[in-house]
Design a protein around this motif. Sequence first.
Motif, mmCIF file in Angstrom:
data_model
loop_
_atom_site.group_PDB
_atom_site.id
_atom_site.type_symbol
_atom_site.label_atom_id
_atom_site.label_comp_id
_atom_site.label_asym_id
_atom_site.label_seq_id
_atom_site.Cartn_x
_atom_site.Cartn_y
_atom_site.Cartn_z
ATOM 1 N N TYR A 22 1.758 34.069 29.424
ATOM 2 C CA TYR A 22 2.370 32.685 29.834
ATOM 3 C C TYR A 22 3.441 32.719 30.975
ATOM 4 C CZ TYR A 22 4.633 28.242 28.627
ATOM 5 O OH TYR A 22 4.993 27.224 28.663
ATOM 6 N N PHE A 23 3.989 33.875 31.030
ATOM 7 C CA PHE A 23 5.197 33.728 32.019
ATOM 8 C C PHE A 23 4.672 34.218 33.502
ATOM 9 C CE2 PHE A 23 8.012 33.627 28.422
ATOM 10 C CZ PHE A 23 8.476 32.736 28.642
ATOM 11 N N HIS A 24 3.424 34.723 33.556
ATOM 12 C CA HIS A 24 2.741 35.028 34.638
ATOM 13 C C HIS A 24 2.280 33.585 35.274
ATOM 14 C CE1 HIS A 24 -0.638 36.186 37.102
ATOM 15 N NE2 HIS A 24 -1.438 35.739 36.687
ATOM 16 N N LEU A 25 1.698 32.772 34.320
ATOM 17 C CA LEU A 25 1.177 31.563 34.700
ATOM 18 C C LEU A 25 2.324 30.539 34.991
ATOM 19 C CD1 LEU A 25 -1.382 31.281 31.982
ATOM 20 C CD2 LEU A 25 -1.830 31.437 34.557
ATOM 21 N N PHE A 26 3.324 30.573 34.370
ATOM 22 C CA PHE A 26 4.621 29.787 34.549
ATOM 23 C C PHE A 26 5.956 30.671 34.880
ATOM 24 C CE2 PHE A 26 1.860 27.803 31.471
ATOM 25 C CZ PHE A 26 1.531 26.733 32.004
ATOM 26 N N PRO A 27 5.981 31.047 36.297
ATOM 27 C CA PRO A 27 6.911 32.096 36.578
ATOM 28 C C PRO A 27 8.148 31.554 36.375
ATOM 29 C CG PRO A 27 5.210 32.041 38.319
ATOM 30 C CD PRO A 27 4.931 30.859 37.260
ATOM 31 N N PRO A 28 9.272 32.229 35.720
ATOM 32 C CA PRO A 28 10.670 31.660 35.614
ATOM 33 C C PRO A 28 11.316 31.404 36.778
ATOM 34 C CG PRO A 28 10.337 33.681 34.429
ATOM 35 C CD PRO A 28 8.849 33.384 34.763
ATOM 36 N N GLU A 29 10.857 32.299 37.884
ATOM 37 C CA GLU A 29 11.540 31.932 39.148
ATOM 38 C C GLU A 29 10.977 30.885 39.705
ATOM 39 O OE1 GLU A 29 9.604 34.392 38.341
ATOM 40 O OE2 GLU A 29 8.349 35.020 39.964
ATOM 41 N N PHE A 81 10.234 40.982 34.392
ATOM 42 C CA PHE A 81 9.816 42.034 34.653
ATOM 43 C C PHE A 81 8.392 42.267 35.483
ATOM 44 C CE2 PHE A 81 8.184 46.593 33.267
ATOM 45 C CZ PHE A 81 9.162 47.399 33.830
ATOM 46 N N VAL A 82 8.596 42.231 36.869
ATOM 47 C CA VAL A 82 7.400 41.659 37.529
ATOM 48 C C VAL A 82 6.982 43.157 38.251
ATOM 49 C CG1 VAL A 82 6.567 40.512 39.642
ATOM 50 C CG2 VAL A 82 8.651 39.592 38.327
ATOM 51 N N VAL A 83 5.705 43.690 37.557
ATOM 52 C CA VAL A 83 5.341 45.114 37.987
ATOM 53 C C VAL A 83 4.297 45.242 39.115
ATOM 54 C CG1 VAL A 83 3.896 46.851 37.093
ATOM 55 C CG2 VAL A 83 5.787 45.908 35.674
ATOM 56 N N ALA A 84 3.617 43.874 38.992
ATOM 57 C CA ALA A 84 2.312 43.670 39.955
ATOM 58 C C ALA A 84 2.499 42.607 40.678
ATOM 59 C CB ALA A 84 1.175 43.745 39.110
ATOM 60 N N PRO A 85 3.619 42.346 41.630
ATOM 61 C CA PRO A 85 4.135 40.886 41.991
ATOM 62 C C PRO A 85 2.689 40.303 42.673
ATOM 63 C CG PRO A 85 5.083 42.941 43.332
ATOM 64 C CD PRO A 85 4.458 43.275 42.252
ATOM 65 N N PHE A 86 1.836 41.226 43.355
ATOM 66 C CA PHE A 86 0.625 40.431 44.241
ATOM 67 C C PHE A 86 -0.218 39.605 43.348
ATOM 68 C CE2 PHE A 86 1.794 44.445 46.709
ATOM 69 C CZ PHE A 86 2.734 43.612 47.601
ATOM 70 N N ARG A 87 -0.186 39.825 41.882
ATOM 71 C CA ARG A 87 -0.976 39.007 40.862
ATOM 72 C C ARG A 87 -0.594 37.748 40.924
ATOM 73 N NH1 ARG A 87 -5.466 41.638 40.794
ATOM 74 N NH2 ARG A 87 -6.330 40.183 38.959
ATOM 75 N N SER A 88 0.728 37.710 41.400
ATOM 76 C CA SER A 88 1.535 36.314 40.958
ATOM 77 C C SER A 88 0.840 35.107 41.654
ATOM 78 C CB SER A 88 2.954 36.309 41.269
ATOM 79 O OG SER A 88 3.306 35.007 41.265
ATOM 80 N N PRO A 89 0.506 33.852 41.187
ATOM 81 C CA PRO A 89 -0.128 32.869 41.786
ATOM 82 C C PRO A 89 0.974 32.357 43.053
ATOM 83 C CG PRO A 89 0.566 32.076 39.422
ATOM 84 C CD PRO A 89 0.702 33.642 39.467
ATOM 85 N N LEU A 90 2.208 32.704 42.870
ATOM 86 C CA LEU A 90 3.037 32.535 44.197
ATOM 87 C C LEU A 90 2.912 33.287 45.351
ATOM 88 C CD1 LEU A 90 6.318 31.778 41.776
ATOM 89 C CD2 LEU A 90 4.661 30.002 42.629
ATOM 90 N N SER A 91 2.171 34.657 45.003
ATOM 91 C CA SER A 91 2.316 35.521 46.172
ATOM 92 C C SER A 91 1.084 35.160 47.251
ATOM 93 C CB SER A 91 1.885 36.805 45.490
ATOM 94 O OG SER A 91 1.367 37.593 46.788
ATOM 95 N N TRP A 119 14.146 54.893 37.309
ATOM 96 C CA TRP A 119 15.084 53.881 37.368
ATOM 97 C C TRP A 119 15.413 52.830 38.311
ATOM 98 C CZ3 TRP A 119 13.844 53.967 32.668
ATOM 99 C CH2 TRP A 119 14.104 54.909 31.674
ATOM 100 N N GLY A 120 15.250 53.560 39.596
ATOM 101 C CA GLY A 120 15.515 52.615 40.644
ATOM 102 C C GLY A 120 14.303 51.553 40.954
ATOM 103 N N MET A 170 11.619 46.211 39.933
ATOM 104 C CA MET A 170 10.581 45.373 39.112
ATOM 105 C C MET A 170 11.482 44.171 38.374
ATOM 106 S SD MET A 170 8.371 48.460 37.387
ATOM 107 C CE MET A 170 6.937 49.180 38.282
ATOM 108 N N TYR A 171 12.623 44.465 37.765
ATOM 109 C CA TYR A 171 13.296 43.379 37.114
ATOM 110 C C TYR A 171 13.972 42.644 38.130
ATOM 111 C CZ TYR A 171 13.055 44.879 32.402
ATOM 112 O OH TYR A 171 12.547 45.170 31.029
ATOM 113 N N ASP A 172 13.995 43.047 39.524
ATOM 114 C CA ASP A 172 14.654 42.206 40.577
ATOM 115 C C ASP A 172 13.453 41.400 41.317
ATOM 116 O OD1 ASP A 172 16.460 41.005 42.464
ATOM 117 O OD2 ASP A 172 16.958 42.650 43.402
#
Length: 483
Positions: free
Chosen positions: A159-166, A318-328, A379-380, A385-387
């Motif tokens: 859901y949040f992949h399709l509707f990114p909160p950012e 928690f954006v692990v694979a940012p290039f999958r985002s419809p916004l990328s 952790w870095g 990923m959270y950023d």
Amino acid sequence: MSAPETPSAPIDPEAWLAAYAPSYSLHQHKEAPIQSCRLSVVLNPASGAKQGRALWDNVGAPLVRFSQQLAGGDWLEWAGDVLETRAAGDGERVGRDMRQRWKSESSSDGRREVLVVLGGDGTVHELLNGLLLNEEGRVERTKDVDLVLIPAGTANALYFHLFPPEAAAYPPSLPASPFYSLLSFLSRAASPSLAASPHRLPLPLALNTLSRPSLPTLRTLTTVVSSTALHACLLHDAEALRASHPGLERFKLAAQQNASTWWSGTLRLRSGSQGPPSVYDPASRAWRALGNGKNDVEIHGPFAYLVGALVSRFEPSFVVAPFRSPLSPLAPGTSAHEAATIDIVAIRPLRHAPTRRRANEGGEDGERAAREAFVGRIWGVTGEMYDGGKHVDEVYDEGEGEEGEEGRTSVVEVFRCEGFEWIPTATENLKTRLVCLDGAVHDLGYDATGAALPGTLTVEALGTAGADAGTEQEQEGQVRVWA
Ligand SMILES: Nc1ncnc2c1ncn2[C@@H]1O[C@H](COP(=O)(O)OP(=O)(O)OP(=O)(O)O)[C@@H](O)[C@H]1O
């Protein structure tokens, strides 16, 4: 990110829409409907914070009834029934029953099947497996189906992949935020001009085959993630914490328990129908082809992290694979002409020179010290990923990377391919063999005698041949999601 409160009584749809979703008009039905729809509603009463029933009764159902009433016709068939899943794993039965029913019905009624799902990623995963996989584990597409998602789970990654909160269009804390998919459907589906919009997207899917020593081969569809290493093991440990930590913090606790482990094995990237696998190059911020396009490409461990992602995130932020985002700008295409892909996000600690030296030179103690010291890197990366997914551009300092790659060795590797295979170095330690498929954890098995072939996971991104979003030449049996 705080979730909006679920109303405790049914809303007044007109006032609610005016206040919280003014950009969605439910008055589109004056045009002749393009195709009538039959709505089925599936609800998991146990997922997430158990808000599914209230979300539906107090907001979803009033919006659907309001839409039916406005249309004054029968474009949307729904008699008020809700199918509840009854126990763990029951979503698969619900999907299977639906497939059997659709198979036995005449296909000439011309209705589009629309499936509203109130649950988390696990519920969607189970339903789709029941709906699309037959008894032999083969994909069997019966009818076109449109999904409408209402996030009532814990992570709600799809859901949040399709509707990114950012994204400015999808503020996550508004009362309308769990209903963007439903509102998109209700405001566009009945109108001939809007139903062909890019808001009905092919659902990303992958077929996973688990070949396990002494056990039957298992086939499972995923829509979110196929993983091993840290991700699979933390999911395994997080399950034991579900009762004591019902929210997302159980994943962080479980990550701590596994962060200093490395996983040995080989990742085989498939050379696909449309070319070789590629790797992301942070210097050019573009994909670079790997291999000759004919042979598969082998990537050897040890790995600290290894996930195959169909979506951009595993939790809302928690954006692990940012290039999958419809916004990328590097998002995979949704056209029928492009091969379906999956993105692999991997961390191989031995690409880091100081870690490599420590691990190679100090015997068992050295390796333990190297693993402990590398935890800070993990952790870095997690923090990035959270950023917003900045980890993909992180490179090691001069002199700290791979030989001959001064200042260009990425901390994280991102591969894009049409499929891959994971062949772990299995031992009697269960955690060497775990894989996670959309949250469900499986053991690839181990044969102590060494007589059987090792367990492997094969993942194939499933194409949407003929499923160009919104075109007239659509093939039967495709799954799309309203976004
Ligand atoms: N009636 C029920 N009682 C108990 N468990 C159920 C019931 N119906 C479904 N389940 C199980 O609930 C589990 C959790 O569902 P789901 O994965 O959708 O939610 P979640 O884990 O809270 O969210 P997410 O997967 O988005 O993190 C699934 O494994 C599913 O099989």
